[in-house]
Design an enzyme around this catalytic site. Sequence first.
Site, short mmCIF file in Angstrom:
data_model
loop_
_atom_site.label_atom_id
_atom_site.label_comp_id
_atom_site.label_asym_id
_atom_site.label_seq_id
_atom_site.Cartn_x
_atom_site.Cartn_y
_atom_site.Cartn_z
N LEU A 51 16.00 11.75 -7.51
CA LEU A 51 15.50 11.97 -8.87
C LEU A 51 16.61 12.53 -9.77
O LEU A 51 16.77 12.09 -10.92
CB LEU A 51 14.31 12.94 -8.84
CG LEU A 51 13.84 13.43 -10.21
CD1 LEU A 51 13.34 12.28 -11.08
CD2 LEU A 51 12.74 14.48 -10.04
N ASP A 100 23.33 27.29 -4.11
CA ASP A 100 22.27 27.17 -3.11
C ASP A 100 21.05 27.95 -3.61
O ASP A 100 21.17 29.12 -3.97
CB ASP A 100 22.76 27.72 -1.76
CG ASP A 100 21.84 27.34 -0.63
OD1 ASP A 100 20.61 27.62 -0.73
OD2 ASP A 100 22.32 26.74 0.35
N ALA A 117 15.23 20.34 -3.33
CA ALA A 117 14.29 20.71 -2.27
C ALA A 117 14.82 20.20 -0.93
O ALA A 117 15.70 19.34 -0.89
CB ALA A 117 12.91 20.09 -2.54
N THR A 139 13.71 17.92 1.53
CA THR A 139 12.68 16.88 1.37
C THR A 139 12.37 16.08 2.64
O THR A 139 11.53 15.20 2.59
CB THR A 139 13.10 15.88 0.26
OG1 THR A 139 14.37 15.32 0.61
CG2 THR A 139 13.20 16.55 -1.09
N ASP A 164 2.38 15.53 -3.81
CA ASP A 164 1.00 15.18 -3.44
C ASP A 164 0.64 15.76 -2.06
O ASP A 164 -0.53 15.86 -1.72
CB ASP A 164 0.83 13.65 -3.42
CG ASP A 164 1.84 12.95 -2.52
OD1 ASP A 164 2.97 13.46 -2.37
OD2 ASP A 164 1.51 11.89 -1.96
N TYR A 216 6.11 21.06 5.10
CA TYR A 216 6.64 20.70 3.78
C TYR A 216 5.57 20.94 2.70
O TYR A 216 5.83 21.58 1.67
CB TYR A 216 7.08 19.23 3.78
CG TYR A 216 7.45 18.67 2.43
CD1 TYR A 216 8.70 18.91 1.87
CD2 TYR A 216 6.54 17.89 1.72
CE1 TYR A 216 9.03 18.39 0.62
CE2 TYR A 216 6.87 17.36 0.48
CZ TYR A 216 8.11 17.61 -0.07
OH TYR A 216 8.43 17.09 -1.31
N LYS A 223 5.60 23.72 -0.45
CA LYS A 223 5.44 23.34 -1.86
C LYS A 223 4.23 24.06 -2.48
O LYS A 223 4.29 24.54 -3.61
CB LYS A 223 5.27 21.83 -1.98
CG LYS A 223 6.56 21.05 -1.76
CD LYS A 223 7.50 21.28 -2.92
CE LYS A 223 8.64 20.30 -2.96
NZ LYS A 223 9.56 20.55 -4.07
N TRP A 240 5.60 9.64 -3.35
CA TRP A 240 6.15 8.37 -2.85
C TRP A 240 7.33 7.90 -3.73
O TRP A 240 7.36 6.75 -4.22
CB TRP A 240 5.07 7.30 -2.82
CG TRP A 240 3.95 7.54 -1.85
CD1 TRP A 240 3.52 8.74 -1.34
CD2 TRP A 240 3.09 6.54 -1.28
NE1 TRP A 240 2.46 8.55 -0.51
CE2 TRP A 240 2.17 7.21 -0.44
CE3 TRP A 240 3.00 5.15 -1.39
CZ2 TRP A 240 1.18 6.53 0.27
CZ3 TRP A 240 2.01 4.48 -0.68
CH2 TRP A 240 1.12 5.16 0.14
N1 LIG Z 1 11.02 11.92 -2.24
C1 LIG Z 1 9.70 11.90 -2.38
O1 LIG Z 1 9.00 10.98 -1.94
C2 LIG Z 1 9.01 13.05 -3.11
C3 LIG Z 1 7.62 13.06 -3.20
C4 LIG Z 1 7.00 14.12 -3.86
C5 LIG Z 1 7.74 15.14 -4.41
N2 LIG Z 1 9.11 15.11 -4.29
C6 LIG Z 1 9.88 16.22 -4.87
O2 LIG Z 1 10.69 15.69 -5.92
C7 LIG Z 1 11.91 16.41 -5.99
C8 LIG Z 1 13.09 15.46 -5.94
O3 LIG Z 1 13.08 14.80 -4.69
P1 LIG Z 1 14.27 13.82 -4.24
O4 LIG Z 1 13.65 12.80 -3.35
O5 LIG Z 1 15.04 13.42 -5.45
O6 LIG Z 1 15.14 14.79 -3.35
P2 LIG Z 1 16.50 14.44 -2.53
O7 LIG Z 1 16.99 13.09 -2.88
O8 LIG Z 1 16.26 14.78 -1.11
O9 LIG Z 1 17.53 15.49 -3.15
C9 LIG Z 1 17.40 16.84 -2.87
C10 LIG Z 1 18.28 17.62 -3.80
O10 LIG Z 1 18.09 19.01 -3.50
C11 LIG Z 1 19.35 19.59 -3.30
N3 LIG Z 1 19.22 20.68 -2.33
C12 LIG Z 1 18.79 20.59 -1.05
N4 LIG Z 1 18.84 21.82 -0.48
C13 LIG Z 1 19.29 22.68 -1.43
C14 LIG Z 1 19.56 24.06 -1.46
N5 LIG Z 1 19.38 24.83 -0.38
N6 LIG Z 1 20.04 24.61 -2.60
C15 LIG Z 1 20.26 23.84 -3.69
N7 LIG Z 1 20.01 22.52 -3.73
C16 LIG Z 1 19.55 21.95 -2.60
C17 LIG Z 1 20.26 18.49 -2.79
O11 LIG Z 1 21.60 18.86 -3.05
P3 LIG Z 1 22.86 18.27 -2.16
O12 LIG Z 1 22.64 16.78 -2.10
O13 LIG Z 1 24.02 18.66 -3.01
O14 LIG Z 1 22.78 18.93 -0.84
C18 LIG Z 1 19.78 17.31 -3.64
O15 LIG Z 1 20.38 17.34 -4.91
C19 LIG Z 1 11.86 17.43 -4.85
O16 LIG Z 1 11.39 18.66 -5.34
C20 LIG Z 1 10.85 16.84 -3.90
O17 LIG Z 1 10.23 17.84 -3.11
C21 LIG Z 1 9.76 14.09 -3.66
#
Ligand SMILES: NC(=O)c1ccc[n+]([C@@H]2O[C@H](COP(=O)([O-])OP(=O)(O)OC[C@H]3O[C@@H](n4cnc5c(N)ncnc54)[C@H](OP(=O)(O)O)[C@@H]3O)[C@@H](O)[C@H]2O)c1
Length: 275
Positions: free
Chosen positions: A9, A31, A55, A57, A97, A120, A124, A145
């Site tokens: 995202l 961090d 997060a 994730t 969700d 997880y 959240k 998703w």
């Molecule tokens: N993916 C899904 O299907 C989904 C569904 C519902 C909600 N969400 C929520 O939507 C948001 C975005 O998800 P995404 O899929 O874009 O996530 P993602 O691709 O897994 O990216 C996670 C991000 O969080 C950073 N991060 C991880 N651990 C960290 C820490 N300890 N301190 C600081 N930064 C940290 C990572 O940084 P580095 O890469 O630099 O380590 C990366 O920029 C999250 O809050 C997730 O929970 C996602």
Amino acid sequence: MIFGASGLLGKDLMREWTSDEIVGLGSRDADLRNANKIREVVDKARPEWIVLAAAYTNVDDCESHPDLAFAVNRDGPVNVAHAAKQIGASLLFLSSDYVFDGKKSSPYETGHERNPQSVYGRSKAEAELRLLEVLPDCCIARTSWLFGIGGNCFPDTILKLAATRPALDVVNDQRGCPTYSVDLARAIMALCRNHASGIVHTTNSGDCSWFEFAREIVTGAGLATEVRPVSSQQMARPAPRPAYSVLSAKSLERYGIAMPTWQDALKRYLAERKG
Ligand SMILES: NC(=O)c1ccc[n+]([C@@H]2O[C@H](COP(=O)([O-])OP(=O)(O)OC[C@H]3O[C@@H](n4cnc5c(N)ncnc54)[C@H](OP(=O)(O)O)[C@@H]3O)[C@@H](O)[C@H]2O)c1
């Protein structure tokens, strides 16, 4: 200021948000678990809005690393909320969700009781409650998703597998709303501009099962791979997933925001992926 700028995202937020001055941070910049560092970067940039898209994730890995999950997904956001409060910044937190148990069969409204079934989801859900204590006016954007170009996601996995296998088995007893990271980034920008607060369900419109999603991905990419429906029991994974986690769009409509259908979003994703 965007935390999680290197994520799926976050990359689209950085790309789409050209109308304002943006500071994007990954885990190496700050961090979430390091309260002093978080205070320092927030204090230095003094942003008007903070979007917290960072997060841990990996839903299955969270089951075997609960301490890490709660440290990053619950305690980290609390650190950010305190830093935001100190400088009077608004906060938009990305939630999931998976805070719901999936036992309903009609779309979840924002006020429906949380009952997460996975580590997880619990991390959240607890973050949401703690953030509302620290910053009662914060915005909690629940999504689901997520797919996009900037990271691992379901369509990418399906396309890679479909390229090498004649048939794929995909679960047909979990229903949700696929959400394109580009559309989510645009909705988040609109929410910030609208000074949104409280819980908002932010997904592409329409819903499907993973099987239906996979079938549309394969067809949309012009592949002939057979997609076969199976049950979650046949594809057991460490973290339980809700059987039904469709999020109602009513809270988003309050802000005059309508997100495209997931089918339309998928077409744009496939075109973007093709380059
Ligand atoms: N993916 C899904 O299907 C989904 C569904 C519902 C909600 N969400 C929520 O939507 C948001 C975005 O998800 P995404 O899929 O874009 O996530 P993602 O691709 O897994 O990216 C996670 C991000 O969080 C950073 N991060 C991880 N651990 C960290 C820490 N300890 N301190 C600081 N930064 C940290 C990572 O940084 P580095 O890469 O630099 O380590 C990366 O920029 C999250 O809050 C997730 O929970 C996602």
